[in-house]
Design an enzyme around this catalytic site. Structure first.
Site, PDB file in Angstrom:
ATOM      1  N   ASP A   1       7.069 -34.393 -23.208  1.00  0.00           N
ATOM      2  CA  ASP A   1       6.787 -33.641 -22.006  1.00  0.00           C
ATOM      3  C   ASP A   1       5.391 -34.072 -21.536  1.00  0.00           C
ATOM      4  O   ASP A   1       4.709 -34.877 -22.183  1.00  0.00           O
ATOM      5  CB  ASP A   1       6.867 -32.129 -22.270  1.00  0.00           C
ATOM      6  CG  ASP A   1       7.074 -31.359 -20.978  1.00  0.00           C
ATOM      7  OD1 ASP A   1       7.532 -30.206 -21.021  1.00  0.00           O
ATOM      8  OD2 ASP A   1       6.767 -31.923 -19.900  1.00  0.00           O
TER       9      ASP A   1
HETATM   10  C1  GLC Z   1       6.397 -30.341 -16.859  1.00  0.00           C
HETATM   11  C2  GLC Z   1       7.588 -29.644 -17.478  1.00  0.00           C
HETATM   12  C3  GLC Z   1       8.781 -30.543 -17.666  1.00  0.00           C
HETATM   13  C4  GLC Z   1       8.819 -31.566 -16.550  1.00  0.00           C
HETATM   14  C5  GLC Z   1       7.632 -32.471 -16.740  1.00  0.00           C
HETATM   15  C6  GLC Z   1       7.521 -33.514 -15.623  1.00  0.00           C
HETATM   16  O1  GLC Z   1       5.229 -29.912 -17.487  1.00  0.00           O
HETATM   17  O2  GLC Z   1       7.362 -28.980 -18.710  1.00  0.00           O
HETATM   18  O3  GLC Z   1       9.939 -29.710 -17.696  1.00  0.00           O
HETATM   19  O4  GLC Z   1      10.020 -32.303 -16.605  1.00  0.00           O
HETATM   20  O5  GLC Z   1       6.413 -31.760 -16.826  1.00  0.00           O
HETATM   21  O6  GLC Z   1       7.322 -32.880 -14.409  1.00  0.00           O
END
Ligand code: GLC
Length: 742
Positions: free
Chosen positions: A277
């Site tokens: 993430d």
């Molecule tokens: C965010 C979210 C994740 C998302 C990623 C990219 O922090 O936790 O669900 O896909 O970053 O945007």
């Protein structure tokens, strides 16, 4: 659990698989270590969706071969430009994968995922994902970071809006449907995108519902509650999984070898891509399990996490770790191989520009059939929470007073994850009712944030007092749910309750329409407002879909995918609870006194609030009535290799067609571990005309009876089981028992 995982390559024809494997191995053999590491580096191109991180120049990074995938690209032209740099100017010429959070629509925005789940109709979730994929793939996107399959039992957590609620089975069925919708049958087609089951694992169990907070789960809770929707997504062939931010067993998920390599890969058989993430590799330092980025990079690559979203840990540390002999280059190779397989199955080696077609984009986005699909899903997602004296449906000839800023707020209908959605695309409830109701008056009553001025209040009271019926739109702004949007208080924000109180005082019947991203503590509203319709955040067709229900063109069939608490103090409150050693029984004992010798004081309950929730999992009313006229099992005993058939006959005893969601729950009353008092194991939408009845049959196997036993294995233990059939978790119509015998 015997998860039948389908890898991306296994989903290809043998010829295509051979061609991709050959291309990947050839590329892998030609890349330098630096180029391999560059493939594992993912950066955001135009905007952030997380904390501030290093600002590597994306264009230069792509040109130098230091980036293998990008996210948050600001449009198709930008995506094409970056792809041209990668393919035509970088040394290796390997195409980029372009990723984006297409959560519930790209341009045609559908109801938030929790709303889609409330349809209890996986076809709706699949339809929504199918349209989203068609539009995303036409917008230069190869990979969506969806579906979120996080099981959420705490409505204070804002991201409950993003998944399918509190139940592992419903979440699994909905997640499978979403994966199918996104990935279709061929990822090289120009209307499919790679899906990503997230966030692995247990993110929804953040303590106190506070975003990014600690998660502390037993292995049993992990396996019984949070893992099943991931297993379901793997069975649907999901091609990627995203690490969660949280720890499991005090080790951050991204660097947790037991979780990724041993559980996800070895035990569940997942062979494809794991992406971090946002900065979750780097956050091993904040968690305090890595002293520096080098340690973080080592932990994550050894755990089996492949692609580094924006932390820079791999880009800056992995070459050195390999050259110093700390990390085996084979670990880098296997991660790069998984990413190259993704690029192969997406068809990017044959045509890196396949997804960049402005003409196709302009034809597909927000097409009439996509809008109609959004309206259908929004209709089916609505849950009729209460309807005293059949106040609903309304008649278009009535004098209707519409109140509430949310009734006229386009942007709030789109939810927090709106991709390319635009407020101007939205048809609001006010717009629709203006068109469909001759005698409509509108009074704002309160701003979108729930604030009420004296003038607003006075005008609303006047409008309602003069009307036959009032429709009051209340709830949350789109920004009050979603990521980084935990709320400790779950009542209606601002002065919305005071507004409702004043309107109820006018004696004009009041219908409350909820626009919200999570279960709310609406105990007062439940007591004082005769009809309440849960509409969630319904997307671009909010107005038509809600009006279809309010005016009776659609009989609501939604059911709650998540429990509504009486008050925050009950949380976590969910239906598939354990019984405890002192289950509460009804009592008229005044618990505030200390009645010596009153044995039934000493039971599991509160002094000041009930145990029962406000609205239970599976709850939802209809404009008609249903009777369960027969429930039967085809056997009283089954052996491990036999199936049990549950037949349920339902009759529509009302005066209009409707859909009943037949729910089948299981209970294993005595087992080697305490088991929930009920667990959803099957459900079925049954559409019936007035007076019509139908029999639905459900087949259960030993797998449905299995759980993580005290022997630390999945098994079904012989003994008696209960089948509970009903309309909701707290509205069981029939209980039948059977025995599993050796
Ligand atoms: C965010 C979210 C994740 C998302 C990623 C990219 O922090 O936790 O669900 O896909 O970053 O945007």
């Amino acid at each position: 659990m015997d998860t039948q995982t389908q890898s991306l390559l296994a989903q290809c024809s043998s010829e295509r698989r051979a061609a991709i494997e050959q291309r990947v191995e050839t590329l892998l053999s030609e890349l330098t270590l630096e180029q391999k590491v560059g493939q594992l580096n993912q950066l955001n191109a135009d905007f952030a969706t997380g904390t501030a991180v290093g600002d590597m120049d994306v264009e230069q990074g792509v040109l130098d071969g230091d980036i293998g995938s990008v996210l948050n690209v600001g449009g198709l032209d930008e995506a094409r430009r970056l792809q041209e740099l990668a393919v035509e100017e970088s040394d290796h010429g390997i195409p980029l994968v372009v990723a984006f959070d297409v959560i519930h629509g790209q341009r045609t925005i559908f109801p938030i995922p929790l709303g889609e789940a409330a349809s209890w109709n996986p076809e709706m979730a699949e339809l929504s994902a199918r349209v989203a994929a068609t539009e995303a793939a036409a917008s230069g996107i190869h990979w969506t970071f969806a579906p979120s399959v996080d099981v959420g039992r705490d409505p204070r957590w804002g991201r409950v809006m993003e998944a399918a609620g509190e139940d592992p089975y419903l979440s699994g069925e909905v997640s499978k449907a979403r994966v199918r919708g996104f990935q279709g049958d061929d990822l090289a087609a120009d209307d499919t995108v790679l899906a990503c089951a997230k966030h692995y694992v247990g993110y929804g169990a953040a303590e106190a519902g506070r975003e990014y907070n600690t998660v502390d789960l037993s292995e049993t809770a992990l396996r019984e509650v949070h893992l099943p929707p991931f297993e379901a997504s793997l069975e649907a062939g999901v091609g990627s999984v995203m690490n969660a931010f949280n720890v499991y067993d005090r080790i951050p998920a991204s660097g947790n070898e037991a979780l990724v390599d041993e559980l996800l890969r070895d035990e569940l058989g997942f062979e494809d891509l794991v992406v971090s993430d946002w900065n979750s590799f780097g956050e091993l330092m904040q968690h305090g399990v890595a002293g520096d980025l080098r340690e973080a990079a080592r932990a994550c690559i050894e755990a089996g996490s492949d692609v580094d979203m924006v932390s820079g840990a791999y880009a800056t540390e992995l070459v050195g770790l390999v050259e110093d002999g700390v990390v085996d280059e084979k670990l880098v190779d296997q991660a790069v191989r998984r990413l190259l397989v993704v690029k192969g199955v997406l068809g990017l080696f044959e045509d890196p520009y396949r997804y960049f077609d402005e003409d196709r984009k302009s034809k597909r986005l927000l097409s009439d059939d996509h809008r109609e699909a959004a309206r259908e899903v929004a209709r089916e997602s609505q849950v009729l929470l209460k309807n005293e004296d059949n106040l609903l449906p309304l008649d278009e000839t009535e004098e209707i007073a519409l109140v509430g800023g949310l009734a006229d707020s386009a942007t709030d209908m789109l939810g927090a994850w709106r991709a390319e959605g635009r407020p101007e695309d939205v048809t609001t409830l006010k717009t629709t009712l203006d068109e469909r109701v001759g005698g409509l008056t509108y009074a704002e009553g309160c701003d979108r944030d729930g604030s009420v001025t004296d003038d607003q209040l006075a005008a609303a009271v006047d409008a309602v007092a003069d009307a036959d019926v009032a429709v009051v739109a209340v709830g949350e702004r789109y920004s009050q749910s979603g990521e980084a949007a935990s709320r400790a208080h779950l009542d209606l924000p601002g002065d919305q309750r005071a507004l409702l109180d004043a309107l109820v005082e006018t004696e004009t019947p009041v219908v409350a329409v909820l626009f919200n991203g999570r279960p709310l503590a609406i105990d007062w509203e439940t007591e004082h407002v005769p009809a309440i319709l849960e509409a969630w955040l319904p997307g671009v067709e909010a107005g038509p879909a809600v009006a279809d229900v309010l005016l009776g063109d659609h009989n609501p069939s939604g059911r709650l995918p998540m429990t509504f608490p009486v008050t925050e103090g009950q949380i976590p409150v969910y239906y598939n609870r354990l019984q405890t050693g002192r289950p509460p029984e009804e009592t008229d004992v005044d618990l505030t006194e200390f009645p010596q010798g009153q044995a039934d004081k000493y039971l599991s309950r509160y002094l000041d609030i009930p145990n029962e929730p406000l609205y239970a999992f599976g709850h939802g009313e209809s404009y008609t009535e249903f009777a369960y006229t027969d429930v039967s099992l085809d056997a009283m005993t089954v052996t491990a290799d036999e199936t049990l058939t549950v037949d349920v006959t339902v009759e529509n005893t009302g005066d209009r067609a409707g859909t009943e969601v037949v729910q089948v729950y299981l209970r294993d009353p005595v087992a080697s571990r305490a088991r929930p008092v009920q667990e959803l194991v099957r459900f079925e939408n049954v559409n019936l005309d007035a007076g019509e009845s139908a029999t639905v049959s459900f087949e259960l196997t030993t797998s449905d009876l299995s759980f993580w036993t005290a022997a630390e294995e999945y098994a079904a233990e012989p003994g008696e089981f209960e089948i509970q059939v009903g309309h909701a978790a707290d509205d069981i119509i029939a209980v039948e028992t059977f025995e599993l015998v050796e």
